[in-house]
Design a protein around this motif. Structure first.
Motif, short mmCIF file in Angstrom:
data_model
loop_
_atom_site.label_atom_id
_atom_site.label_comp_id
_atom_site.label_asym_id
_atom_site.label_seq_id
_atom_site.Cartn_x
_atom_site.Cartn_y
_atom_site.Cartn_z
N ALA A 138 0.82 -1.22 0.00
CA ALA A 138 0.00 0.00 0.00
C ALA A 138 0.86 1.27 0.00
O ALA A 138 0.49 2.28 -0.59
CB ALA A 138 -0.92 0.00 1.22
N GLY A 139 1.99 1.20 0.68
CA GLY A 139 2.79 2.41 0.88
C GLY A 139 4.14 2.36 0.22
O GLY A 139 4.47 1.42 -0.53
N ARG A 140 4.93 3.38 0.50
CA ARG A 140 6.27 3.50 -0.08
C ARG A 140 7.26 2.64 0.68
O ARG A 140 7.11 2.42 1.88
CB ARG A 140 6.74 4.95 -0.02
CG ARG A 140 5.83 5.91 -0.75
CD ARG A 140 6.30 7.33 -0.50
NE ARG A 140 5.26 8.29 -0.88
CZ ARG A 140 5.32 9.59 -0.63
NH1 ARG A 140 6.38 10.08 0.00
NH2 ARG A 140 4.35 10.38 -0.99
N ASP A 141 8.27 2.23 0.00
CA ASP A 141 9.36 1.45 0.57
C ASP A 141 10.49 2.40 0.93
O ASP A 141 10.93 3.19 0.09
CB ASP A 141 9.83 0.44 -0.50
CG ASP A 141 10.80 -0.59 0.04
OD1 ASP A 141 11.54 -0.30 1.00
OD2 ASP A 141 10.83 -1.69 -0.53
N ASN A 142 10.97 2.31 2.18
CA ASN A 142 12.11 3.18 2.55
C ASN A 142 13.45 2.46 2.46
O ASN A 142 14.49 3.04 2.78
CB ASN A 142 11.90 3.79 3.95
CG ASN A 142 11.78 2.73 5.04
OD1 ASN A 142 12.32 1.63 4.89
ND2 ASN A 142 11.09 3.06 6.10
N TYR A 143 13.42 1.20 2.04
CA TYR A 143 14.65 0.40 1.87
C TYR A 143 15.52 0.43 3.14
O TYR A 143 16.74 0.30 3.07
CB TYR A 143 15.46 0.88 0.65
CG TYR A 143 14.71 0.67 -0.65
CD1 TYR A 143 14.70 -0.58 -1.27
CD2 TYR A 143 14.00 1.71 -1.23
CE1 TYR A 143 13.99 -0.77 -2.44
CE2 TYR A 143 13.28 1.52 -2.41
CZ TYR A 143 13.28 0.28 -3.01
OH TYR A 143 12.58 0.08 -4.18
N ALA A 144 14.87 0.64 4.28
CA ALA A 144 15.57 0.74 5.58
C ALA A 144 16.61 1.85 5.57
O ALA A 144 17.59 1.81 6.32
CB ALA A 144 16.18 -0.61 5.98
N ASN A 145 16.38 2.83 4.75
CA ASN A 145 17.31 3.98 4.66
C ASN A 145 16.81 5.08 5.60
O ASN A 145 16.20 6.05 5.19
CB ASN A 145 17.35 4.47 3.21
CG ASN A 145 18.27 5.66 3.04
OD1 ASN A 145 19.15 5.89 3.87
ND2 ASN A 145 18.06 6.42 1.99
N ILE A 146 17.09 4.88 6.90
CA ILE A 146 16.61 5.79 7.93
C ILE A 146 17.79 6.63 8.43
O ILE A 146 18.74 6.08 8.98
CB ILE A 146 16.00 5.00 9.11
CG1 ILE A 146 14.99 3.97 8.61
CG2 ILE A 146 15.36 5.97 10.11
CD1 ILE A 146 13.82 4.54 7.84
N PRO A 147 17.73 7.92 8.26
CA PRO A 147 18.86 8.76 8.70
C PRO A 147 19.15 8.59 10.20
O PRO A 147 18.22 8.42 10.99
CB PRO A 147 18.37 10.18 8.40
CG PRO A 147 17.34 10.02 7.33
CD PRO A 147 16.68 8.70 7.62
#
Ligand SMILES: [Cu+2]
Ligand SMILES: [Zn+2]
Length: 215
Positions: free
Chosen positions: A171-180
């Motif tokens: 349903a949503g966007r993928d952040n690719y575990a790229n969390i600052p």
């Protein structure tokens, strides 16, 4: 063919007579046109895999194709009738797409298409590096979307292992575990590291075909 040509000439003559002037159109009637449509057929192979994507109601929303390419897999997907915007797009490790199903790894979790398990490679590494992680799928305002790319993180054989595999749209966007780091000084939490926070599973397709010979 001679028959067709004479028919064309005849009708041209009739038109010329009816029009009463000699603007005879000789450029028609050369009929190489039909054979020019053929090239697409040559890309198909019996080793290719396919998936029909359905939503939780069982309505077909798209198709995906998988072909061996450069030691990896070329993926082509087309969808319709989905919410506009970016959607997380993955290969999941089990080829079962059941709405309202129980997670095979966590029986306390129930939801649409949880039957397909986690991302391919989820046990070996974190999200963003899973072989089943794919580029995000962008859906236009019309609800249609398409995407074509090559991944060398999996082979056709990986997609046709004993329990199969499935292609999934979230349903949503993928952040690719790229969390600052400023948000997560200790690194992303387990959910992010497993899933990329793309949310609910809105469309799923079991990958079908033999995949033999493709690697
Ligand atoms: Cu997924
Ligand atoms: Zn992943």
């Amino acid at each position: 063919m001679p028959r067709l040509v004479s028919a064309v000439l005849l009708s041209a003559a009739v038109v010329t007579l009816a029009a009463g002037c000699g603007s005879g159109d000789d450029t028609k009637g050369t009929s190489a046109g039909d054979t020019a449509l053929a090239p697409e057929a040559s890309t198909g192979s019996s080793d290719d895999l396919t998936a029909t994507l359905v939503d939780a109601k069982g309505t077909k929303v798209g198709t995906a194709e998988f072909a061996a390419k450069n030691g990896g897999v070329e993926v082509s997907v087309e969808v319709t009738g989905l919410p506009p915007g970016f959607h997380g797009f993955h290969l999941h490790s089990i080829g079962v797409c059941e709405p309202d199903s129980v997670s095979p790894t966590d029986p306390t979790m129930k939801g649409d298409f949880l039957s397909a398990g986690g991302h391919i490679g989820a046990k070996e590494t974190h999200h963003g590096e899973h072989p089943g992680d794919l580029p995000s799928l962008f859906v236009e305002k019309s609800g249609a979307g398409s995407l074509e790319f090559v991944t060398d993180a999996v082979t056709l054989a990986d997609l046709t292992d004993d329990d199969g595999s499935a292609v999934m749209i979230h349903a949503g966007r993928d952040n690719y575990a790229n969390i600052p780091e400023r948000y997560a000084p200790n690194g992303p939490d387990e959910t992010t590291l497993n899933t990329g926070d793309a949310g609910a599973r809105i469309a799923c397709g079991p990958i079908e075909g033999s995949g033999q010979g493709g690697s």
